[in-house]
Design a protein around this motif. Structure first.
Motif, PDB file in Angstrom:
ATOM      1  N   ARG A 106     -15.606  53.476  35.723  1.00  0.00           N
ATOM      2  CA  ARG A 106     -15.434  54.702  36.423  1.00  0.00           C
ATOM      3  C   ARG A 106     -14.986  56.326  35.463  1.00  0.00           C
ATOM      4  O   ARG A 106     -13.712  55.432  35.419  1.00  0.00           O
ATOM      5  N   THR A 107     -15.083  57.355  36.326  1.00  0.00           N
ATOM      6  CA  THR A 107     -13.915  58.972  35.551  1.00  0.00           C
ATOM      7  C   THR A 107     -13.897  58.813  36.981  1.00  0.00           C
ATOM      8  O   THR A 107     -13.730  58.867  37.762  1.00  0.00           O
ATOM      9  N   PRO A 108     -12.591  60.338  36.743  1.00  0.00           N
ATOM     10  CA  PRO A 108     -12.106  61.004  37.875  1.00  0.00           C
ATOM     11  C   PRO A 108     -12.931  61.795  38.726  1.00  0.00           C
ATOM     12  O   PRO A 108     -13.717  62.302  38.047  1.00  0.00           O
ATOM     13  N   HIS A 109     -12.929  61.005  40.151  1.00  0.00           N
ATOM     14  CA  HIS A 109     -13.587  62.124  40.955  1.00  0.00           C
ATOM     15  C   HIS A 109     -13.453  63.433  41.688  1.00  0.00           C
ATOM     16  O   HIS A 109     -14.779  63.810  41.405  1.00  0.00           O
ATOM     17  N   THR A 110     -13.225  63.841  40.432  1.00  0.00           N
ATOM     18  CA  THR A 110     -12.610  65.288  40.876  1.00  0.00           C
ATOM     19  C   THR A 110     -13.280  65.755  39.905  1.00  0.00           C
ATOM     20  O   THR A 110     -13.394  66.739  40.142  1.00  0.00           O
ATOM     21  N   LEU A 115     -17.353  65.063  34.146  1.00  0.00           N
ATOM     22  CA  LEU A 115     -17.031  64.150  33.222  1.00  0.00           C
ATOM     23  C   LEU A 115     -18.089  62.897  32.853  1.00  0.00           C
ATOM     24  O   LEU A 115     -18.019  62.108  32.260  1.00  0.00           O
ATOM     25  N   ARG A 116     -18.398  62.439  34.139  1.00  0.00           N
ATOM     26  CA  ARG A 116     -19.366  61.421  34.922  1.00  0.00           C
ATOM     27  C   ARG A 116     -20.657  61.971  33.843  1.00  0.00           C
ATOM     28  O   ARG A 116     -21.144  61.014  33.492  1.00  0.00           O
ATOM     29  N   GLU A 117     -21.311  62.549  33.933  1.00  0.00           N
ATOM     30  CA  GLU A 117     -22.399  63.323  33.536  1.00  0.00           C
ATOM     31  C   GLU A 117     -22.337  62.967  31.921  1.00  0.00           C
ATOM     32  O   GLU A 117     -23.286  62.210  31.150  1.00  0.00           O
ATOM     33  N   LYS A 118     -21.067  63.579  31.328  1.00  0.00           N
ATOM     34  CA  LYS A 118     -21.176  63.694  29.858  1.00  0.00           C
ATOM     35  C   LYS A 118     -20.765  62.426  29.687  1.00  0.00           C
ATOM     36  O   LYS A 118     -21.737  62.065  28.564  1.00  0.00           O
ATOM     37  N   LEU A 119     -20.239  61.524  30.397  1.00  0.00           N
ATOM     38  CA  LEU A 119     -20.271  60.475  29.817  1.00  0.00           C
ATOM     39  C   LEU A 119     -21.760  59.755  29.653  1.00  0.00           C
ATOM     40  O   LEU A 119     -21.643  58.634  28.831  1.00  0.00           O
ATOM     41  N   ALA A 120     -22.355  59.857  30.553  1.00  0.00           N
ATOM     42  CA  ALA A 120     -23.176  58.763  31.665  1.00  0.00           C
ATOM     43  C   ALA A 120     -24.666  59.122  29.930  1.00  0.00           C
ATOM     44  O   ALA A 120     -25.165  58.660  29.773  1.00  0.00           O
ATOM     45  N   GLY A 121     -24.569  60.538  29.571  1.00  0.00           N
ATOM     46  CA  GLY A 121     -25.206  61.027  28.913  1.00  0.00           C
ATOM     47  C   GLY A 121     -24.700  60.343  27.036  1.00  0.00           C
ATOM     48  O   GLY A 121     -25.939  60.377  26.312  1.00  0.00           O
ATOM     49  N   ALA A 122     -23.383  60.750  26.493  1.00  0.00           N
ATOM     50  CA  ALA A 122     -23.479  59.445  25.998  1.00  0.00           C
ATOM     51  C   ALA A 122     -23.207  58.266  25.754  1.00  0.00           C
ATOM     52  O   ALA A 122     -23.411  57.773  24.616  1.00  0.00           O
ATOM     53  N   PRO A 172     -15.289  47.871  23.990  1.00  0.00           N
ATOM     54  CA  PRO A 172     -14.002  48.212  22.620  1.00  0.00           C
ATOM     55  C   PRO A 172     -14.902  49.460  22.609  1.00  0.00           C
ATOM     56  O   PRO A 172     -14.940  50.915  22.194  1.00  0.00           O
ATOM     57  N   ARG A 173     -16.304  49.090  23.068  1.00  0.00           N
ATOM     58  CA  ARG A 173     -17.197  50.450  21.915  1.00  0.00           C
ATOM     59  C   ARG A 173     -17.351  51.524  23.396  1.00  0.00           C
ATOM     60  O   ARG A 173     -17.518  52.605  23.292  1.00  0.00           O
ATOM     61  N   ILE A 174     -17.548  50.844  25.035  1.00  0.00           N
ATOM     62  CA  ILE A 174     -17.187  51.890  25.470  1.00  0.00           C
ATOM     63  C   ILE A 174     -15.873  53.052  25.614  1.00  0.00           C
ATOM     64  O   ILE A 174     -16.451  53.763  25.272  1.00  0.00           O
ATOM     65  N   SER A 175     -15.027  52.473  25.008  1.00  0.00           N
ATOM     66  CA  SER A 175     -13.958  52.797  25.256  1.00  0.00           C
ATOM     67  C   SER A 175     -13.689  53.598  24.073  1.00  0.00           C
ATOM     68  O   SER A 175     -13.701  54.910  24.255  1.00  0.00           O
ATOM     69  N   ASP A 176     -14.268  53.518  23.435  1.00  0.00           N
ATOM     70  CA  ASP A 176     -14.631  54.631  22.050  1.00  0.00           C
ATOM     71  C   ASP A 176     -15.211  55.580  22.197  1.00  0.00           C
ATOM     72  O   ASP A 176     -15.208  57.127  21.642  1.00  0.00           O
ATOM     73  N   ILE A 177     -15.746  55.472  22.854  1.00  0.00           N
ATOM     74  CA  ILE A 177     -17.291  56.854  22.928  1.00  0.00           C
ATOM     75  C   ILE A 177     -17.153  57.748  23.818  1.00  0.00           C
ATOM     76  O   ILE A 177     -16.970  58.636  23.689  1.00  0.00           O
ATOM     77  N   ALA A 178     -15.905  56.521  24.686  1.00  0.00           N
ATOM     78  CA  ALA A 178     -15.485  58.186  25.945  1.00  0.00           C
ATOM     79  C   ALA A 178     -14.279  59.042  25.249  1.00  0.00           C
ATOM     80  O   ALA A 178     -13.691  59.817  25.557  1.00  0.00           O
ATOM     81  N   HIS A 179     -13.611  58.126  25.025  1.00  0.00           N
ATOM     82  CA  HIS A 179     -12.850  58.568  23.283  1.00  0.00           C
ATOM     83  C   HIS A 179     -13.288  60.472  23.116  1.00  0.00           C
ATOM     84  O   HIS A 179     -12.262  61.106  22.605  1.00  0.00           O
ATOM     85  N   GLU A 180     -13.730  59.263  21.990  1.00  0.00           N
ATOM     86  CA  GLU A 180     -15.069  60.481  21.369  1.00  0.00           C
ATOM     87  C   GLU A 180     -15.772  61.444  22.125  1.00  0.00           C
ATOM     88  O   GLU A 180     -15.273  62.468  21.409  1.00  0.00           O
ATOM     89  N   ALA A 181     -15.976  61.218  23.219  1.00  0.00           N
ATOM     90  CA  ALA A 181     -16.572  62.420  24.449  1.00  0.00           C
ATOM     91  C   ALA A 181     -15.347  63.385  25.205  1.00  0.00           C
ATOM     92  O   ALA A 181     -15.453  63.944  25.932  1.00  0.00           O
ATOM     93  N   ASP A 182     -14.368  62.538  25.085  1.00  0.00           N
ATOM     94  CA  ASP A 182     -13.026  63.414  25.442  1.00  0.00           C
ATOM     95  C   ASP A 182     -13.163  63.444  26.803  1.00  0.00           C
ATOM     96  O   ASP A 182     -12.928  64.087  27.326  1.00  0.00           O
TER      97      ASP A 182
END
Length: 419
Positions: free
Chosen positions: A226-230, A234-241, A265-275
């Motif tokens: 889950r990403t910030p609903h506001t 960011l949700r779309e960006k993470l889904a693409g990554a 752990p891989r999901i966490s790394d991808i989210a961090h790399e995508a800021d």
């Protein structure tokens, strides 16, 4: 150990159990699961020699039940807690069973204490509650201190304390090296009680494995992100990554993402790399109930259909006369709910104003003659509009010829209606 080989049971042209093979090993609680009508009770009856199999065989310790010497001291069973003479005291019921099997009378008092019925030992069983009857049935199963125990719905009717007691009892019996075979429909209870599962559907074996393996084999584990609903971007960006990294992403109704194919752990790394900031990153594993429903969805015989309440309200035929006003209509506080698929009900006339004539189909679309559940009991009926003289012999009857609605029409007239 209980062993069934090619077990089959037919009743006329109906096959209740077909080619069923399994083993129930000592030292573990084995859950016996399956939908209603799947053949669980029939299988247990064949294990205990109450029904003869049409084909195949089932043995306990290598022998059919009927050939076991003093079977009551080797096998204990609870199949029907109501199979007790209601006029007997609880202690006398157990004492008669003990005498038939050569069990000392002191054992009766011991098992009464184990199941917590020592204070009601001299009460007749016909006055027992469902839970007390279950405890008496468990006491009968434990009477001979057997090495093999079969229980069919042992927690039926028990309160939470009783359910916990049965759970601990099953585990302690298995820890002593006994064979414990338990049939139940309570998935939440089986999840914390059973070590191994045997699942059948329509008389055939569906699964024979540990609880952990059963859940893993019949569920898809996934990560919930889950990403910030506001910040929906960011949700779309993470889904693409995540998709580019080889994950499979599905949106959920509450705005979260369901991700499979990638470890946490891989999901966490991808989210961090995508800021991308994360508000939630949690694993999801199906419960035993979810896995069971997925496994047995094709073996359920009895399914519910939608309750078509609107079908009970038939429209008036063309030319039919509107019903008489409902008792209480037009009085202060009277309200009729809108009919099916209709919106806001029009406002009611002010007190003292002449009541409007009822529209075809009853007030606001209700079925003709349908009692108004919102009418105040005993409230006088509003006066009907003056009857008009018939224009022709074939016209509708006068208002005086119409059947009057009794003031208490909305009140239930029988006990069943009241329910």
């Amino acid at each position: 150990m209980i062993e069934a080989v090619g077990l089959t049971k037919r009743y006329g042209d109906k096959t209740a159990v077909y080619n069923l093979s399994f083993q129930v090993r000592p030292g573990a609680v084995t859950g016996f699961l399956g939908p209603n009508g799947s053949g669980k009770s029939t299988t247990m009856r064949m294990i205990l020699g109450l029904d003869n199999p049409s084909a195949g065989s089932v043995t306990i310790g290598g022998y059919p039940y009927r050939k076991l010497p003093n079977a009551a001291r080797q096998v204990g069973a609870l199949l029907d807690a109501k199979a007790v003479h209601g006029g007997r005291h609880a202690r006398n019921h157990l004492l008669s069973l003990a005498q038939l099997s050569g069990i000392p009378a002191r054992r009766v008092d011991e098992v009464l204490g184990v199941v917590g019925l020592q204070d009601v030992a001299k009460r007749r069983s016909k006055g027992f509650s469902l839970g007390m009857g279950q405890r008496l049935g468990i006491a009968a199963a434990l009477l001979g201190d057997p090495q093999v125990l079969l229980f069919d719905e042992p927690v039926n009717g028990l309160d939470p304390e009783g359910i916990l007691w049965v759970r601990n009892l099953m585990k302690s019996l298995a820890a002593e090296g006994r064979t414990v075979f338990v049939s139940s429909h309570l998935m939440s209870e089986m999840a914390v009680t059973a070590d191994h599962l045997i699942v059948i559907g329509r008389g055939q074996l569906l699964a024979d494995m540990s609880v952990t393996d059963f859940i893993s084999a019949n569920s898809a584990d996934f990560a919930r992100v889950r990403t910030p609903h506001t910040e929906p971007q960011l949700r779309e960006k993470l889904a693409g990554a995540l998709t580019e990294a080889g994950g499979h992403v599905l949106p959920e109704q509450d705005g979260a993402l369901r991700v499979t194919g990638l470890p946490l752990p891989r999901i966490s790394d991808i989210a961090h790399e995508a800021d991308v900031r994360l508000w939630e990153l949690s694993p999801h594993q199906a419960s035993l109930e979810e896995a069971y429903m997925r496994m047995t969805q094709g073996a359920v015989d009895y399914r519910s259909t939608t309750d078509q309440k609107a079908g009970l309200q038939q429209p008036l035929p063309p030319g039919a006369q509107p019903p008489m006003p409902v008792p209480g209509q037009g009085q202060p506080g009277w309200y009729a709910p809108p009919g099916p698929q209709q919106g806001y009900a029009p406002p009611q006339p002010m007190p003292g104003a002449a009541p409007a004539a009822a529209a075809p189909g009853g007030p606001y679309g209700a079925a003709p003659g349908t009692p108004n559940p919102y009418a105040q009991p005993g409230a006088p009926a509003a006066p009907a509009a003056p009857a008009q003289p018939p224009a022709a012999p074939a016209a509708a009857p006068q208002a005086s010829e119409r059947p009057a609605v009794a003031p208490q029409a909305s009140a239930p007239t029988t006990t069943e209606d009241a329910r």
